[in-house]
Motif scaffolding. Structure first.
Motif, PDB file in Angstrom:
ATOM      1  N   VAL A  12       0.910  -1.324  -0.106  1.00 15.04           N
ATOM      2  CA  VAL A  12       0.062   0.253  -0.026  1.00 15.04           C
ATOM      3  C   VAL A  12       0.895   1.214  -0.001  1.00 15.04           C
ATOM      4  O   VAL A  12       2.045   1.318   0.657  1.00 15.04           O
ATOM      5  N   GLY A  13       0.321   2.436  -0.838  1.00 21.49           N
ATOM      6  CA  GLY A  13       1.262   3.607  -0.843  1.00 21.49           C
ATOM      7  C   GLY A  13       1.417   4.130   0.518  1.00 21.49           C
ATOM      8  O   GLY A  13       0.387   3.984   1.322  1.00 21.49           O
ATOM      9  N   ARG A  14       2.606   4.677   0.584  1.00 24.41           N
ATOM     10  CA  ARG A  14       2.523   5.673   2.034  1.00 24.41           C
ATOM     11  C   ARG A  14       1.730   6.576   2.182  1.00 24.41           C
ATOM     12  O   ARG A  14       1.145   6.737   3.186  1.00 24.41           O
ATOM     13  N   ASP A  15       1.179   7.150   1.175  1.00 21.77           N
ATOM     14  CA  ASP A  15      -0.050   8.086   1.303  1.00 21.77           C
ATOM     15  C   ASP A  15      -1.312   7.377   1.955  1.00 21.77           C
ATOM     16  O   ASP A  15      -2.008   8.157   2.417  1.00 21.77           O
ATOM     17  N   THR A  16      -1.540   6.368   1.254  1.00 22.97           N
ATOM     18  CA  THR A  16      -2.696   5.693   1.540  1.00 22.97           C
ATOM     19  C   THR A  16      -2.595   5.436   3.201  1.00 22.97           C
ATOM     20  O   THR A  16      -3.504   5.388   3.980  1.00 22.97           O
ATOM     21  N   ILE A  17      -1.590   4.868   3.630  1.00 25.82           N
ATOM     22  CA  ILE A  17      -1.202   4.550   5.017  1.00 25.82           C
ATOM     23  C   ILE A  17      -1.330   5.608   5.876  1.00 25.82           C
ATOM     24  O   ILE A  17      -2.137   5.490   6.846  1.00 25.82           O
ATOM     25  N   ALA A  18      -0.740   6.801   5.624  1.00 27.22           N
ATOM     26  CA  ALA A  18      -0.928   8.179   6.318  1.00 27.22           C
ATOM     27  C   ALA A  18      -2.342   8.491   6.451  1.00 27.22           C
ATOM     28  O   ALA A  18      -2.751   8.792   7.465  1.00 27.22           O
ATOM     29  N   ASP A  19      -3.039   8.465   5.331  1.00 32.14           N
ATOM     30  CA  ASP A  19      -4.436   8.728   5.191  1.00 32.14           C
ATOM     31  C   ASP A  19      -5.222   8.143   5.939  1.00 32.14           C
ATOM     32  O   ASP A  19      -6.125   8.355   6.783  1.00 32.14           O
ATOM     33  N   ALA A  20      -5.105   6.578   5.812  1.00 32.02           N
ATOM     34  CA  ALA A  20      -5.847   5.733   6.815  1.00 32.02           C
ATOM     35  C   ALA A  20      -5.571   6.082   8.309  1.00 32.02           C
ATOM     36  O   ALA A  20      -6.651   5.960   9.268  1.00 32.02           O
ATOM     37  N   CYS A  21      -4.503   6.232   8.847  1.00 29.19           N
ATOM     38  CA  CYS A  21      -4.164   6.517  10.227  1.00 29.19           C
ATOM     39  C   CYS A  21      -4.827   7.967  10.487  1.00 29.19           C
ATOM     40  O   CYS A  21      -5.282   8.044  11.737  1.00 29.19           O
ATOM     41  N   LEU A  22      -4.621   9.065   9.669  1.00 26.49           N
ATOM     42  CA  LEU A  22      -5.522  10.100  10.076  1.00 26.49           C
ATOM     43  C   LEU A  22      -6.913  10.172  10.059  1.00 26.49           C
ATOM     44  O   LEU A  22      -7.660  10.690  10.861  1.00 26.49           O
ATOM     45  N   LEU A  23      -7.598   9.180   9.246  1.00 22.80           N
ATOM     46  CA  LEU A  23      -8.991   9.086   9.201  1.00 22.80           C
ATOM     47  C   LEU A  23      -9.424   8.113  10.412  1.00 22.80           C
ATOM     48  O   LEU A  23     -10.438   8.600  11.193  1.00 22.80           O
ATOM     49  N   ARG A  24      -8.659   7.240  11.013  1.00 22.29           N
ATOM     50  CA  ARG A  24      -8.984   6.539  12.115  1.00 22.29           C
ATOM     51  C   ARG A  24      -8.596   7.410  13.381  1.00 22.29           C
ATOM     52  O   ARG A  24      -9.481   7.342  14.301  1.00 22.29           O
ATOM     53  N   ALA A  25      -7.576   8.213  13.345  1.00 16.81           N
ATOM     54  CA  ALA A  25      -7.477   9.202  14.590  1.00 16.81           C
ATOM     55  C   ALA A  25      -8.459  10.253  14.800  1.00 16.81           C
ATOM     56  O   ALA A  25      -9.201  10.349  15.729  1.00 16.81           O
ATOM     57  N   THR A  26      -9.203  10.731  13.585  1.00 16.96           N
ATOM     58  CA  THR A  26     -10.150  11.499  13.583  1.00 16.96           C
ATOM     59  C   THR A  26     -11.568  10.916  14.001  1.00 16.96           C
ATOM     60  O   THR A  26     -12.223  11.555  14.844  1.00 16.96           O
ATOM     61  N   ALA A  27     -11.678   9.726  13.674  1.00 20.06           N
ATOM     62  CA  ALA A  27     -12.889   9.075  14.038  1.00 20.06           C
ATOM     63  C   ALA A  27     -12.800   8.400  15.666  1.00 20.06           C
ATOM     64  O   ALA A  27     -13.802   8.738  16.286  1.00 20.06           O
ATOM     65  N   ALA A  28     -11.760   8.309  15.978  1.00 18.94           N
ATOM     66  CA  ALA A  28     -11.548   7.888  17.444  1.00 18.94           C
ATOM     67  C   ALA A  28     -11.741   8.951  18.319  1.00 18.94           C
ATOM     68  O   ALA A  28     -12.221   8.760  19.456  1.00 18.94           O
ATOM     69  N   LEU A  29     -10.861   9.902  18.055  1.00 19.92           N
ATOM     70  CA  LEU A  29     -10.874  11.069  18.787  1.00 19.92           C
ATOM     71  C   LEU A  29     -12.093  11.905  18.881  1.00 19.92           C
ATOM     72  O   LEU A  29     -12.255  13.013  19.582  1.00 19.92           O
TER      73      LEU A  29
END
Length: 363
Positions: A12-29
């Motif tokens: 998976v591309g780095r951008d996708t990994i970074a985006d996934a982390c930010l989306l999950r952080a946004t949802a969790a927080l």
């Protein structure tokens, strides 16, 4: 770390990994992770997750439970790889002992889910105002797969929740609220999903009652064809409506199926040319004011698989409809069966599209 067998985040591309982390952080927080504060947001997400019960497991466990499945799920969603999900209804009564009726029902729900995901993919990819809804979609896909110790959502529950996400995406595209309101709507939807709300309560998290009528009126009058952004929304919306129509035909025994994965139609065209001064159209549209009023509305736009030349766009309707016959979209083919494209025909099709919208989302 590399994924076994060559799959997973290593592919998976780095951008996708970074985006996934930010989306999950946004949802969790339940808080927007702002540009420039990504590291702080990710750290807060990690600290929130590593509670007393899990703290001894550390970051490696966090990666396997959160980062890896999130990146893989986001990649599949953005690639339109929906066939990799079990949309045939495992766990919904479609096993060897299932009745033909149960199997057919699960298949129909699976088709609807694929259509919903395709619409949400188009909206979150091409419409900046709908981007925030991607966080909710990612959470729903992870829950459907039972990731991170979530109790797996049933196919029917996923369908219900995605319907709410569709309405929220449509609302953001048409009403164009600010970032704070868009994020709040995403969080309200996630709260409703986590609390087990369904039906009207879930839809109420996606759109307030007073916003519902405003959205319906907005869809009726919105000039989709006037801007590049509006055309992207129209393309996604017409794809969704066409998939619904195709699914209805399939359920009637025709055998037609909605397209899966990425959209098969790349653009929209004005049936009635947007620019005035096309002599061939003056007879059917003598009232210039009415022509200007209706040229950019949804009812005057059709899906095409390839872009027509400026000359073809201005052709008389009797020549245009010959092109439309060759298109795969049912809603485009239906226009080719008309004798003329006058005010009555355009308004009639516009009403039909609004009825389809109401049929899908109950607006």
């Amino acid at each position: 770390p590399p994924a076994p067998g060559g799959g997973g985040p290593s592919s998976v591309g780095r951008d996708t990994i970074a985006d996934a982390c930010l989306l999950r952080a946004t949802a969790a927080l339940r808080s927007r992770v702002r540009r420039g504060s990504e590291v702080e947001g990710l750290e807060r997400w990690l600290r929130l997750d590593l509670d007393v019960k899990r703290r001894e497991r550390g970051g490696a466990d966090f990666f396997e439970r959160n980062v890896r499945p999130s990146a893989e799920a986001l990649r599949k969603f953005r690639d339109g790889n929906f066939e990799s999900y079990d949309l045939g209804g495992t766990g919904t009564g479609t096993g060897s002992g299932a009745t033909a009726t149960a199997t057919a029902t699960a298949t129909a729900v699976g088709r609807t889910v694929a259509s919903r995901l395709n619409f949400l993919r188009s909206m979150t990819t091409n419409v900046p105002g709908a981007k925030e809804i991607e966080a909710a979609v990612l959470e729903l896909l992870l829950r459907f797969e039972g990731a991170d110790n979530y109790r797996a959502l049933s196919l029917q529950r996923l369908d219900e929740c995605l319907a709410g996400a569709e309405v929220a995406a449509l609302w953001t595209a048409i009403e164009r609220p600010g970032p704070a309101r868009r994020n709040l709507r995403c969080f309200q939807l996630l709260d409703a999903v986590e609390s087990g709300k369904g039906g009207a309560a879930l839809l109420g998290a996606a759109i307030a009652p007073e916003e519902k009528s405003a959205l319906k009126n907005g869809l009726v009058t919105y000039e989709f064809g006037k801007t590049a952004g509006g055309k992207k929304v129209a393309c996604a919306l017409l794809e969704r409506l066409d998939a619904h129509r195709r699914s209805t035909v399939a359920n009637g025994g025709d055998g037609a199926e909605p397209p899966e994965g990425g959209a098969t139609h790349g653009m929209v065209e004005h049936v009635l040319p947007a620019k005035l001064g096309v002599e061939s159209w003056d007879k059917d549209w003598p009232d210039v004011e009415e022509r200007e009023n209706w040229a950019h509305r949804l009812g005057n736009l059709i899906l095409l698989s390839s872009k027509a030349t400026p000359k073809k766009v201005k052709e008389p309707f009797k020549e245009k409809k010959e092109r439309y016959k060759e298109e795969s979209a049912l809603l485009t083919q239906s226009v080719s069966g008309l004798e003329a494209w006058d005010e009555s025909a355009l308004k009639g099709r516009h009403g039909e599209l609004m009825d389809l919208i109401d049929d899908i989302w109950g607006l």
